[in-house]
Every structure is written in structure tokens, then in C-alpha cells.
Write an enzyme that holds these catalytic residues in place. Structure first.
Site, mmCIF file in Angstrom:
data_model
loop_
_atom_site.group_PDB
_atom_site.id
_atom_site.type_symbol
_atom_site.label_atom_id
_atom_site.label_comp_id
_atom_site.label_asym_id
_atom_site.label_seq_id
_atom_site.Cartn_x
_atom_site.Cartn_y
_atom_site.Cartn_z
ATOM 1 N N TYR A 1 -8.382 3.030 -15.165
ATOM 2 C CA TYR A 1 -8.154 3.614 -16.487
ATOM 3 C C TYR A 1 -7.738 2.590 -17.545
ATOM 4 C CZ TYR A 1 -8.890 8.455 -14.955
ATOM 5 O OH TYR A 1 -9.438 9.631 -14.499
ATOM 6 N N SER B 1 -2.603 4.616 -14.187
ATOM 7 C CA SER B 1 -3.544 4.278 -15.285
ATOM 8 C C SER B 1 -3.868 2.791 -15.427
ATOM 9 C CB SER B 1 -3.062 4.798 -16.653
ATOM 10 O OG SER B 1 -3.247 6.192 -16.754
ATOM 11 N N THR B 2 -3.251 1.915 -14.627
ATOM 12 C CA THR B 2 -3.436 0.471 -14.880
ATOM 13 C C THR B 2 -4.621 -0.143 -14.140
ATOM 14 O OG1 THR B 2 -1.965 -0.235 -13.085
ATOM 15 C CG2 THR B 2 -0.952 0.176 -15.240
ATOM 16 N N ASP C 1 0.850 -1.186 0.000
ATOM 17 C CA ASP C 1 0.000 0.000 0.000
ATOM 18 C C ASP C 1 0.893 1.246 0.000
ATOM 19 O OD1 ASP C 1 -1.736 2.071 0.568
ATOM 20 O OD2 ASP C 1 -2.535 1.165 2.399
ATOM 21 N N ILE C 2 0.776 2.048 -1.027
ATOM 22 C CA ILE C 2 1.676 3.208 -1.178
ATOM 23 C C ILE C 2 1.498 4.207 -0.035
ATOM 24 C CG2 ILE C 2 0.169 4.688 -2.605
ATOM 25 C CD1 ILE C 2 2.684 5.182 -4.399
ATOM 26 N N GLY D 1 -9.645 3.529 -5.970
ATOM 27 C CA GLY D 1 -8.286 3.022 -6.163
ATOM 28 C C GLY D 1 -7.267 3.690 -5.262
ATOM 29 N N VAL D 2 -6.097 3.922 -5.822
ATOM 30 C CA VAL D 2 -5.009 4.493 -5.022
ATOM 31 C C VAL D 2 -5.351 5.930 -4.611
ATOM 32 C CG1 VAL D 2 -3.590 5.255 -6.989
ATOM 33 C CG2 VAL D 2 -2.490 4.587 -4.867
ATOM 34 N N ASP D 3 -6.101 6.622 -5.440
ATOM 35 C CA ASP D 3 -6.515 7.995 -5.128
ATOM 36 C C ASP D 3 -7.366 8.012 -3.842
ATOM 37 O OD1 ASP D 3 -6.981 10.722 -5.488
ATOM 38 O OD2 ASP D 3 -8.311 10.478 -7.212
HETATM 39 N N1 AR6 Z 1 -1.209 1.397 -3.120
HETATM 40 C C1 AR6 Z 1 -0.562 1.100 -4.268
HETATM 41 N N2 AR6 Z 1 -1.190 0.799 -5.420
HETATM 42 C C2 AR6 Z 1 -2.550 0.777 -5.385
HETATM 43 C C3 AR6 Z 1 -3.298 1.092 -4.223
HETATM 44 C C4 AR6 Z 1 -2.560 1.414 -3.053
HETATM 45 N N3 AR6 Z 1 -3.176 1.710 -1.896
HETATM 46 N N4 AR6 Z 1 -4.624 0.991 -4.535
HETATM 47 C C5 AR6 Z 1 -4.690 0.639 -5.835
HETATM 48 N N5 AR6 Z 1 -3.452 0.500 -6.339
HETATM 49 P P1 AR6 Z 1 -6.187 3.091 -9.982
HETATM 50 P P2 AR6 Z 1 -5.897 4.620 -12.481
HETATM 51 C C6 AR6 Z 1 -3.032 0.160 -7.707
HETATM 52 O O1 AR6 Z 1 -7.499 2.551 -10.419
HETATM 53 O O2 AR6 Z 1 -6.001 3.392 -13.300
HETATM 54 C C7 AR6 Z 1 -9.439 6.727 -9.377
HETATM 55 O O3 AR6 Z 1 -10.814 6.660 -9.108
HETATM 56 C C8 AR6 Z 1 -4.005 -0.583 -8.593
HETATM 57 O O4 AR6 Z 1 -3.968 -1.980 -8.328
HETATM 58 O O5 AR6 Z 1 -6.039 3.536 -8.586
HETATM 59 O O6 AR6 Z 1 -4.820 5.614 -12.804
HETATM 60 C C9 AR6 Z 1 -8.967 8.126 -9.727
HETATM 61 O O7 AR6 Z 1 -9.708 9.117 -9.042
HETATM 62 C C10 AR6 Z 1 -3.469 -0.257 -9.976
HETATM 63 O O8 AR6 Z 1 -2.362 -1.129 -10.294
HETATM 64 O O9 AR6 Z 1 -5.743 4.351 -10.891
HETATM 65 C C11 AR6 Z 1 -9.209 8.188 -11.197
HETATM 66 O O10 AR6 Z 1 -10.538 8.540 -11.501
HETATM 67 C C12 AR6 Z 1 -2.889 1.153 -9.808
HETATM 68 O O11 AR6 Z 1 -2.829 1.383 -8.392
HETATM 69 C C13 AR6 Z 1 -8.928 6.778 -11.652
HETATM 70 O O12 AR6 Z 1 -9.174 5.945 -10.533
HETATM 71 C C14 AR6 Z 1 -3.718 2.251 -10.444
HETATM 72 O O13 AR6 Z 1 -5.118 1.972 -10.307
HETATM 73 C C15 AR6 Z 1 -7.499 6.615 -12.048
HETATM 74 O O14 AR6 Z 1 -7.309 5.338 -12.578
#
Ligand code: AR6
Length: 164
Positions: free
Chosen positions: A119, A115-116, A8-9, A30-32
Site C-alpha cells: 500500500y 500499509s507500508t 515473522d508475525i 505480504g503479511v496477509d
Molecule cells: N510478518 C511481519 N511483517 C511482515 C510479514 C510477516 N510475515 N510479511 C510482510 N511484512 P503488506 P500493506 C511486512 O504489503 O502495505 C496484501 O496483499 C512488510 O514488510 O503486507 O498494508 C493485502 O491483502 C511491510 O512492512 O501490507 C492487501 O491487499 C508490512 O508488513 C495489501 O497487501 C505491510 O506490508 C496490504 O498492503
């Protein structure tokens, strides 16, 4: 050379962590979502002042309740099949995040796999862009981490880094 960590970042103690945000910078899933939850409501109050972020650009805020002093927010491209400039936009996310980090004297920084998730960017292609994009600036940092959420994602990054 960048390193790979799984987890977890929001738990990392680098000077800065990068958020895979969206153009509004007003939070999401997600991470956001994880970063906003861990940083506390002060983060949203701060990003509301920023007026959004175009795809491929980056903005910086304090980390508030996070261990990281800074959060660098970047908006990755939505995957539309590969012919909509996605690769260049994703590379811009990494480059602009590192350029902003340098301005703020950040020595250690962690990236998620931008983005993975929501997105839809294919993981291997995105990892290749991540590794290539940080290379020209990596000597300016003590530590660059790719923080993967799964061991299988981490394996992709390790293979790419070992091959270079
Ligand atoms: N720590 C590290 N990596 C993570 C965590 C975490 N806590 N949680 C998820 N990931 P995503 P995107 C990974 O969907 O594709 C949001 O709603 C996850 O497994 O978080 O850039 C934003 O507000 C994946 O490998 O971001 C935008 O609307 C990676 O983080 C949209 O999602 C990115 O997944 C952005 O989409």
C-alpha cells in the site's frame, strides 16, 4: 510502553496478531498471505462470512493454526500522496484494532507495519502514526509489540518510542 520485535508475525505467541488486510478480507500477499498460510484454510472460510472491512475499521477471527488465539484484521489506506486522509485512516486502524482487542480480553497484541508494503505508505510517517495511535490505550494491555520485518524498520520504531 510498546516493544519492537523483528521477524515473522505469524510466529509470535501474543493473544492476538493484527493482519494488514484489504477491504475484501479474502487474503492477499505480504503479511496477509503469510497469516492465511500459517492459520490454515479455516481462516479464509471464516473471513468469507464477514462481508469485508471498510478502510480504518477492524474485524476479529480466531487464529486457527496460529499460536495467537485471535487475528484482528484491519484494512489500511493505500498511500495516494498524503492528501487523501491517509493519516487519519491509518490511525483508525490501530485504534479500532485495540478497541476490538479490549472487547475480547486480549492482553498481548502484535501489529505489523500496516500499509507500508503493497500500500506504499512511507515507513517513517506510518511508524509515527502507529506509536501515537496506540499510546492512549496502551495502559490497558500487558504487551503491545510492533513486529517489523526488517532491522531498518525496527530502528525507526525504536527511535520513536525512545523519544517519548
Ligand atoms: N510478518 C511481519 N511483517 C511482515 C510479514 C510477516 N510475515 N510479511 C510482510 N511484512 P503488506 P500493506 C511486512 O504489503 O502495505 C496484501 O496483499 C512488510 O514488510 O503486507 O498494508 C493485502 O491483502 C511491510 O512492512 O501490507 C492487501 O491487499 C508490512 O508488513 C495489501 O497487501 C505491510 O506490508 C496490504 O498492503
Amino acid at each position: 510502553m510498546p516493544s519492537v520485535v523483528v521477524g515473522d508475525i505469524t510466529r509470535l505467541e501474543t493473544d492476538a496478531i493484527v493482519n494488514a488486510a484489504n477491504n475484501s478480507l479474502l487474503g492477499g500477499g505480504g503479511v496477509d498471505g503469510a497469516i492465511h498460510s500459517a492459520a490454515g484454510p479455516e481462516l479464509l472460510a471464516c473471513t468469507k462470512q464477514l462481508g469485508g472491512c471498510p478502510t480504518g475499521e477492524a474485524r476479529i477471527t480466531p487464529g486457527f493454526r496460529l499460536s495467537a488465539r485471535w487475528v484482528i484484521h484491519t484494512a489500511g489506506p493505500v498511500w495516494r500522496g498524503g492528501n487523501a486522509n491517509e493519516a487519519a485512516l491509518l490511525a483508525n486502524c490501530y485504534r479500532h484494532s485495540l478497541q476490538l482487542a479490549l472487547l475480547y480480553q486480549v492482553h498481548s497484541i502484535a501489529f505489523p507495519a500496516i500499509s507500508t508494503g503493497a500500500y506504499g505508505y512511507p515507513g517513517e510517517q506510518a511508524a509515527g502514526i502507529a506509536v501515537e495511535s496506540v499510546r492512549p490505550l496502551e495502559q490497558n494491555f500487558e504487551k503491545i509489540l510492533f513486529c517489523c520485518f526488517s532491522e531498518s524498520d525496527a530502528a525507526i520504531y525504536r527511535k520513536l518510542i525512545d523519544a517519548t
